[in-house]
Motif scaffolding. Sequence first.
Motif, PDB file in Angstrom:
ATOM      1  N   ASP A   1      22.105 -25.238 -14.164  1.00  0.00           N
ATOM      2  CA  ASP A   1      22.910 -24.847 -13.007  1.00  0.00           C
ATOM      3  C   ASP A   1      24.114 -24.021 -13.442  1.00  0.00           C
ATOM      4  OD1 ASP A   1      21.413 -25.992 -10.910  1.00  0.00           O
ATOM      5  OD2 ASP A   1      22.316 -27.953 -11.275  1.00  0.00           O
ATOM      6  N   LEU A   2      24.782 -24.444 -14.486  1.00  0.00           N
ATOM      7  CA  LEU A   2      25.936 -23.713 -14.992  1.00  0.00           C
ATOM      8  C   LEU A   2      25.518 -22.352 -15.537  1.00  0.00           C
ATOM      9  CD1 LEU A   2      29.104 -24.399 -15.727  1.00  0.00           C
ATOM     10  CD2 LEU A   2      28.173 -24.073 -17.985  1.00  0.00           C
ATOM     11  N   ILE A   3      24.449 -22.320 -16.312  1.00  0.00           N
ATOM     12  CA  ILE A   3      23.971 -21.050 -16.883  1.00  0.00           C
ATOM     13  C   ILE A   3      23.570 -20.092 -15.761  1.00  0.00           C
ATOM     14  CG2 ILE A   3      22.204 -19.973 -18.326  1.00  0.00           C
ATOM     15  CD1 ILE A   3      22.115 -22.639 -19.914  1.00  0.00           C
ATOM     16  N   ALA A   4      22.875 -20.592 -14.747  1.00  0.00           N
ATOM     17  CA  ALA A   4      22.411 -19.751 -13.645  1.00  0.00           C
ATOM     18  C   ALA A   4      23.564 -19.128 -12.864  1.00  0.00           C
ATOM     19  CB  ALA A   4      21.517 -20.564 -12.703  1.00  0.00           C
ATOM     20  N   ASN A   5      24.740 -19.754 -12.905  1.00  0.00           N
ATOM     21  CA  ASN A   5      25.900 -19.252 -12.171  1.00  0.00           C
ATOM     22  C   ASN A   5      26.905 -18.523 -13.042  1.00  0.00           C
ATOM     23  OD1 ASN A   5      25.666 -20.159  -9.264  1.00  0.00           O
ATOM     24  ND2 ASN A   5      25.106 -22.009 -10.374  1.00  0.00           N
ATOM     25  N   ALA A   6      26.576 -18.330 -14.303  1.00  0.00           N
ATOM     26  CA  ALA A   6      27.477 -17.636 -15.225  1.00  0.00           C
ATOM     27  C   ALA A   6      27.481 -16.135 -14.936  1.00  0.00           C
ATOM     28  CB  ALA A   6      27.036 -17.882 -16.663  1.00  0.00           C
ATOM     29  N   ASP A   7      28.576 -15.490 -15.273  1.00  0.00           N
ATOM     30  CA  ASP A   7      28.656 -14.032 -15.154  1.00  0.00           C
ATOM     31  C   ASP A   7      27.918 -13.352 -16.301  1.00  0.00           C
ATOM     32  OD1 ASP A   7      30.274 -14.047 -12.844  1.00  0.00           O
ATOM     33  OD2 ASP A   7      32.069 -14.328 -14.064  1.00  0.00           O
ATOM     34  N   HIS A   8      27.997 -13.937 -17.480  1.00  0.00           N
ATOM     35  CA  HIS A   8      27.399 -13.335 -18.675  1.00  0.00           C
ATOM     36  C   HIS A   8      26.942 -14.464 -19.599  1.00  0.00           C
ATOM     37  CE1 HIS A   8      26.830  -9.877 -21.352  1.00  0.00           C
ATOM     38  NE2 HIS A   8      27.081 -10.729 -22.329  1.00  0.00           N
ATOM     39  N   VAL A   9      25.748 -14.332 -20.153  1.00  0.00           N
ATOM     40  CA  VAL A   9      25.174 -15.345 -21.037  1.00  0.00           C
ATOM     41  C   VAL A   9      24.870 -14.699 -22.388  1.00  0.00           C
ATOM     42  CG1 VAL A   9      23.215 -16.922 -21.376  1.00  0.00           C
ATOM     43  CG2 VAL A   9      24.125 -16.539 -19.076  1.00  0.00           C
TER      44      VAL A   9
ATOM     45  N   ALA B   1      16.493 -14.539 -18.082  1.00  0.00           N
ATOM     46  CA  ALA B   1      15.232 -15.109 -17.585  1.00  0.00           C
ATOM     47  C   ALA B   1      14.053 -14.179 -17.831  1.00  0.00           C
ATOM     48  CB  ALA B   1      15.354 -15.425 -16.093  1.00  0.00           C
ATOM     49  N   GLY B   2      14.307 -12.897 -17.979  1.00  0.00           N
ATOM     50  CA  GLY B   2      13.233 -11.942 -18.193  1.00  0.00           C
ATOM     51  C   GLY B   2      12.923 -11.611 -19.642  1.00  0.00           C
ATOM     52  N   VAL B   3      13.608 -12.264 -20.584  1.00  0.00           N
ATOM     53  CA  VAL B   3      13.393 -11.985 -22.007  1.00  0.00           C
ATOM     54  C   VAL B   3      12.316 -12.935 -22.539  1.00  0.00           C
ATOM     55  CG1 VAL B   3      14.469 -11.967 -24.293  1.00  0.00           C
ATOM     56  CG2 VAL B   3      15.735 -11.130 -22.313  1.00  0.00           C
ATOM     57  N   PRO B   4      11.150 -12.410 -22.930  1.00  0.00           N
ATOM     58  CA  PRO B   4      10.038 -13.272 -23.347  1.00  0.00           C
ATOM     59  C   PRO B   4      10.325 -14.147 -24.573  1.00  0.00           C
ATOM     60  CG  PRO B   4       9.324 -10.980 -23.137  1.00  0.00           C
ATOM     61  CD  PRO B   4      10.802 -11.012 -22.943  1.00  0.00           C
ATOM     62  N   ASP B   5      11.181 -13.678 -25.483  1.00  0.00           N
ATOM     63  CA  ASP B   5      11.468 -14.438 -26.704  1.00  0.00           C
ATOM     64  C   ASP B   5      12.534 -15.508 -26.513  1.00  0.00           C
ATOM     65  OD1 ASP B   5       9.614 -12.915 -28.051  1.00  0.00           O
ATOM     66  OD2 ASP B   5      11.107 -11.516 -28.845  1.00  0.00           O
ATOM     67  N   SER B   6      13.107 -15.604 -25.330  1.00  0.00           N
ATOM     68  CA  SER B   6      14.195 -16.542 -25.073  1.00  0.00           C
ATOM     69  C   SER B   6      13.665 -17.865 -24.536  1.00  0.00           C
ATOM     70  CB  SER B   6      15.177 -15.933 -24.062  1.00  0.00           C
ATOM     71  OG  SER B   6      16.120 -16.898 -23.649  1.00  0.00           O
ATOM     72  N   VAL B   7      13.887 -18.930 -25.294  1.00  0.00           N
ATOM     73  CA  VAL B   7      13.514 -20.270 -24.804  1.00  0.00           C
ATOM     74  C   VAL B   7      14.372 -20.615 -23.596  1.00  0.00           C
ATOM     75  CG1 VAL B   7      13.409 -22.721 -25.386  1.00  0.00           C
ATOM     76  CG2 VAL B   7      12.724 -21.013 -27.073  1.00  0.00           C
ATOM     77  N   THR B   8      15.656 -20.299 -23.668  1.00  0.00           N
ATOM     78  CA  THR B   8      16.542 -20.519 -22.527  1.00  0.00           C
ATOM     79  C   THR B   8      16.019 -19.757 -21.321  1.00  0.00           C
ATOM     80  OG1 THR B   8      18.444 -20.791 -23.990  1.00  0.00           O
ATOM     81  CG2 THR B   8      18.912 -20.257 -21.680  1.00  0.00           C
ATOM     82  N   GLY B   9      15.584 -18.524 -21.545  1.00  0.00           N
ATOM     83  CA  GLY B   9      15.057 -17.695 -20.467  1.00  0.00           C
ATOM     84  C   GLY B   9      13.860 -18.315 -19.786  1.00  0.00           C
ATOM     85  N   ARG B  10      13.000 -18.931 -20.559  1.00  0.00           N
ATOM     86  CA  ARG B  10      11.806 -19.570 -19.990  1.00  0.00           C
ATOM     87  C   ARG B  10      12.210 -20.677 -19.005  1.00  0.00           C
ATOM     88  NH1 ARG B  10       9.135 -22.705 -24.162  1.00  0.00           N
ATOM     89  NH2 ARG B  10       9.284 -20.763 -25.291  1.00  0.00           N
ATOM     90  N   TYR B  11      13.137 -21.526 -19.421  1.00  0.00           N
ATOM     91  CA  TYR B  11      13.586 -22.608 -18.544  1.00  0.00           C
ATOM     92  C   TYR B  11      14.405 -22.069 -17.380  1.00  0.00           C
ATOM     93  CZ  TYR B  11      11.936 -25.992 -21.929  1.00  0.00           C
ATOM     94  OH  TYR B  11      11.140 -26.748 -22.740  1.00  0.00           O
ATOM     95  N   LEU B  12      15.218 -21.061 -17.654  1.00  0.00           N
ATOM     96  CA  LEU B  12      16.041 -20.477 -16.616  1.00  0.00           C
ATOM     97  C   LEU B  12      15.185 -19.772 -15.569  1.00  0.00           C
ATOM     98  CD1 LEU B  12      18.963 -20.079 -15.780  1.00  0.00           C
ATOM     99  CD2 LEU B  12      19.046 -18.052 -17.228  1.00  0.00           C
ATOM    100  N   ARG B  13      14.135 -19.112 -15.988  1.00  0.00           N
ATOM    101  CA  ARG B  13      13.204 -18.435 -15.064  1.00  0.00           C
ATOM    102  C   ARG B  13      12.643 -19.445 -14.053  1.00  0.00           C
ATOM    103  NH1 ARG B  13      11.078 -15.583 -18.642  1.00  0.00           N
ATOM    104  NH2 ARG B  13       9.641 -17.117 -19.466  1.00  0.00           N
ATOM    105  N   ASP B  14      12.177 -20.596 -14.556  1.00  0.00           N
ATOM    106  CA  ASP B  14      11.653 -21.643 -13.674  1.00  0.00           C
ATOM    107  C   ASP B  14      12.742 -22.181 -12.749  1.00  0.00           C
ATOM    108  OD1 ASP B  14       9.186 -21.336 -14.904  1.00  0.00           O
ATOM    109  OD2 ASP B  14       9.445 -23.094 -16.206  1.00  0.00           O
ATOM    110  N   HIS B  15      13.926 -22.388 -13.300  1.00  0.00           N
ATOM    111  CA  HIS B  15      15.053 -22.921 -12.538  1.00  0.00           C
ATOM    112  C   HIS B  15      15.438 -21.957 -11.418  1.00  0.00           C
ATOM    113  CE1 HIS B  15      18.681 -25.288 -11.876  1.00  0.00           C
ATOM    114  NE2 HIS B  15      19.343 -24.142 -11.806  1.00  0.00           N
TER     115      HIS B  15
END
Length: 60
Positions: free
Chosen positions: A8-16, A40-54
Motif C-alpha cells: 500500500d505504501l509503495i503503491a502510493n509513493a511518488d518515486h520508488v 510494476a511493468g519491469v519484468p526483472d523486478s520481484v517488487t514489480g511482480r507483487y506490485l502489479r498484482d496489488h
Amino acid sequence: MVIEHDLDLIANADHVIDLGPGDGAAGGRIIATGSPGRIAGVPDSVTGRYLRDHLARAAT
C-alpha cells in the motif's frame, strides 16, 4: 525516504527505487526506478511482480 515492503505504501509513493535482485550478498543492485506503475511493468523486478498484482486488485 523509507525502506519499506508494504505494498500500500509503495503503491502510493511518488518515486520508488527497487533494489535487488535478492537480499544480503545477492542484493544491492538497482533493478528499477520510477513511479509504482513503472516498477510494476519491469519484468526483472520481484517488487514489480507483487506490485502489479496489488495495483490490479486495487483497480477493481
